[in-house]
Design a protein around this motif. Structure first.
Motif, mmCIF file in Angstrom:
data_model
loop_
_atom_site.group_PDB
_atom_site.id
_atom_site.type_symbol
_atom_site.label_atom_id
_atom_site.label_comp_id
_atom_site.label_asym_id
_atom_site.label_seq_id
_atom_site.Cartn_x
_atom_site.Cartn_y
_atom_site.Cartn_z
ATOM 1 N N GLY A 1 0.782 -1.224 0.000
ATOM 2 C CA GLY A 1 0.000 0.000 0.000
ATOM 3 C C GLY A 1 0.815 1.275 0.000
ATOM 4 N N TRP A 2 2.114 1.175 0.290
ATOM 5 C CA TRP A 2 2.981 2.360 0.317
ATOM 6 C C TRP A 2 3.385 2.715 -1.111
ATOM 7 C CZ3 TRP A 2 4.415 5.336 4.494
ATOM 8 C CH2 TRP A 2 5.419 6.277 4.266
ATOM 9 N N VAL A 3 3.226 3.980 -1.480
ATOM 10 C CA VAL A 3 3.563 4.417 -2.837
ATOM 11 C C VAL A 3 5.037 4.809 -2.889
ATOM 12 C CG1 VAL A 3 3.071 6.046 -4.683
ATOM 13 C CG2 VAL A 3 1.211 5.210 -3.216
ATOM 14 N N PHE A 4 5.778 4.141 -3.780
ATOM 15 C CA PHE A 4 7.198 4.430 -3.970
ATOM 16 C C PHE A 4 7.385 5.195 -5.272
ATOM 17 C CE2 PHE A 4 7.301 0.770 -1.180
ATOM 18 C CZ PHE A 4 8.344 1.055 -0.322
ATOM 19 N N SER A 5 8.178 6.244 -5.227
ATOM 20 C CA SER A 5 8.527 6.937 -6.458
ATOM 21 C C SER A 5 9.544 6.104 -7.229
ATOM 22 C CB SER A 5 9.129 8.313 -6.146
ATOM 23 O OG SER A 5 10.404 8.163 -5.526
ATOM 24 N N ARG A 6 9.707 6.399 -8.485
ATOM 25 C CA ARG A 6 10.703 5.686 -9.282
ATOM 26 C C ARG A 6 12.108 5.917 -8.722
ATOM 27 N NH1 ARG A 6 6.501 7.028 -12.508
ATOM 28 N NH2 ARG A 6 5.872 5.520 -14.114
ATOM 29 N N GLU A 7 12.372 7.150 -8.271
ATOM 30 C CA GLU A 7 13.686 7.468 -7.707
ATOM 31 C C GLU A 7 13.965 6.612 -6.476
ATOM 32 O OE1 GLU A 7 14.124 11.484 -6.473
ATOM 33 O OE2 GLU A 7 16.237 11.279 -5.952
ATOM 34 N N GLN A 8 12.962 6.414 -5.618
ATOM 35 C CA GLN A 8 13.144 5.579 -4.429
ATOM 36 C C GLN A 8 13.464 4.143 -4.810
ATOM 37 O OE1 GLN A 8 9.336 6.607 -2.572
ATOM 38 N NE2 GLN A 8 10.460 7.351 -0.783
ATOM 39 N N LEU A 9 12.757 3.614 -5.792
ATOM 40 C CA LEU A 9 12.992 2.233 -6.205
ATOM 41 C C LEU A 9 14.372 2.066 -6.827
ATOM 42 C CD1 LEU A 9 9.489 1.260 -7.638
ATOM 43 C CD2 LEU A 9 10.533 0.513 -5.491
ATOM 44 N N VAL A 10 14.814 3.077 -7.547
ATOM 45 C CA VAL A 10 16.164 3.034 -8.096
ATOM 46 C C VAL A 10 17.177 2.960 -6.959
ATOM 47 C CG1 VAL A 10 17.934 4.403 -9.261
ATOM 48 C CG2 VAL A 10 15.678 4.187 -10.282
ATOM 49 N N THR A 11 16.967 3.757 -5.922
ATOM 50 C CA THR A 11 17.889 3.772 -4.789
ATOM 51 C C THR A 11 17.909 2.433 -4.084
ATOM 52 O OG1 THR A 11 17.495 6.145 -4.493
ATOM 53 C CG2 THR A 11 18.477 4.948 -2.649
ATOM 54 N N PHE A 12 16.725 1.833 -3.855
ATOM 55 C CA PHE A 12 16.654 0.541 -3.184
ATOM 56 C C PHE A 12 17.347 -0.549 -3.997
ATOM 57 C CE2 PHE A 12 12.487 2.123 -1.218
ATOM 58 C CZ PHE A 12 13.160 2.629 -0.130
ATOM 59 N N ALA A 13 17.292 -0.417 -5.314
ATOM 60 C CA ALA A 13 17.879 -1.433 -6.185
ATOM 61 C C ALA A 13 19.191 -0.936 -6.763
ATOM 62 C CB ALA A 13 16.900 -1.781 -7.303
ATOM 63 N N GLN A 14 20.025 -0.285 -5.972
ATOM 64 C CA GLN A 14 21.297 0.255 -6.441
ATOM 65 C C GLN A 14 22.096 -0.822 -7.168
ATOM 66 O OE1 GLN A 14 23.497 2.107 -3.254
ATOM 67 N NE2 GLN A 14 21.647 2.988 -2.405
ATOM 68 N N GLY A 15 22.757 -0.396 -8.214
ATOM 69 C CA GLY A 15 23.568 -1.349 -8.951
ATOM 70 C C GLY A 15 23.368 -1.249 -10.443
ATOM 71 N N PHE A 16 22.396 -0.393 -10.870
ATOM 72 C CA PHE A 16 22.290 -0.157 -12.298
ATOM 73 C C PHE A 16 22.337 1.336 -12.562
ATOM 74 C CE2 PHE A 16 17.979 -0.651 -10.681
ATOM 75 C CZ PHE A 16 17.320 0.450 -11.175
ATOM 76 N N ASP A 17 22.512 1.700 -13.822
ATOM 77 C CA ASP A 17 22.762 3.084 -14.216
ATOM 78 C C ASP A 17 21.637 4.003 -13.767
ATOM 79 O OD1 ASP A 17 23.625 5.379 -15.390
ATOM 80 O OD2 ASP A 17 23.922 4.505 -17.371
ATOM 81 N N PHE A 18 21.978 5.093 -13.091
ATOM 82 C CA PHE A 18 20.976 6.030 -12.619
ATOM 83 C C PHE A 18 20.441 6.914 -13.738
ATOM 84 C CE2 PHE A 18 20.565 5.854 -8.033
ATOM 85 C CZ PHE A 18 21.596 5.009 -7.697
#
Length: 234
Positions: free
Chosen positions: A172-189
């Motif tokens: 139910g928590w809304v994550f922004s795309r930027e947040q998901l990128v941060t959580f999944a660090q390891g690919f090109d920002f």
């Protein structure tokens, strides 16, 4: 007010007014609150049981970043950074040293309380070895990093797994795309909007019966994504 909650929260903040405001809001929700104005005081409190830390980066004796690293060396307690440092690089650095969330001053005390609750829920779920949703339709074996759809193993890439786990730990928590990128660090920002959308699309093909009518990962248009699976009872 949820008086059943008795988790212990440590506020590490040298601005007394801010610390007292945060304490008042947290105590209103039933939490036990400890306060430290310096890193040295905080280290003494951390020898006791603490369920979550709210950490200011600008402390008079120890840099908050260094204190966060010290905490991470011996504990996986959730850490929410509370700071005036608002730049993207500051946020990425803060999350990169082990913080779980990043709140910028000036801030809404109510939003901070909501983030505290979310992190405590997430910490509680992470302790479980198996996360299960929709009567077992989707299961995540956290210990072995395996995902099952209707009992069948689903092969995910490391990035897909991190995105799914980040979403599933907080339904139910809304994550922004930027947040998901941060959580999944390891690919090109660079071009992260396009990149994260591609990963979510692949995830849906693997875990949804109909990726056009997803039951687990919903799009929140103009914002990002949220997990809508229903957690199964223990």
């Amino acid at each position: 007010m949820d008086t059943g909650q008795r988790e212990s929260i440590l506020i590490i903040e040298d601005e007394k007014k801010i610390s007292e405001i945060v304490r008042a809001y947290l105590e209103k929700e039933g939490y036990r609150v400890k306060q430290a104005e310096t890193g040295g005081q905080a280290l003494k409190f951390l020898k006791e049981t603490v369920d979550l830390v709210v950490l200011d980066l600008m402390l008079p004796d120890i840099q908050g970043e260094d204190l966060c690293r010290i905490i991470r060396e011996s504990s996986d307690v959730p850490v929410i950074i509370l700071t005036a440092k608002s730049g993207e690089e500051d946020r990425i650095k803060g999350l990169g040293i082990g913080a779980d969330d990043y709140v910028v001053k000036p801030f809404s005390p109510r939003e901070l309380v909501a983030r505290v609750k979310a992190q405590l829920r997430r910490a509680g779920r992470t302790k479980k070895k198996l996360l299960s949703y929709n009567a077992g339709a989707l299961r995540i074996d956290v210990s072995n990093r395996e995902v099952f759809r209707d009992g069948m193993v689903v092969i995910l890439t490391p990035t897909e797994y991190k995105i799914l786990l980040s979403l599933a730990e907080q339904p139910g928590w809304v994550f922004s795309r930027e947040q998901l990128v941060t959580f999944a660090q390891g690919f090109d920002f660079e071009g992260y909007d396009r990149t994260i959308d591609a990963h979510v699309k692949n995830l849906r093909h693997k875990i949804e019966k109909d990726s056009r009518e997803p039951e687990f990962i919903k799009t929140v248009y103009g914002v990002g994504y949220k997990f809508t699976g229903i957690p199964d009872a223990d």
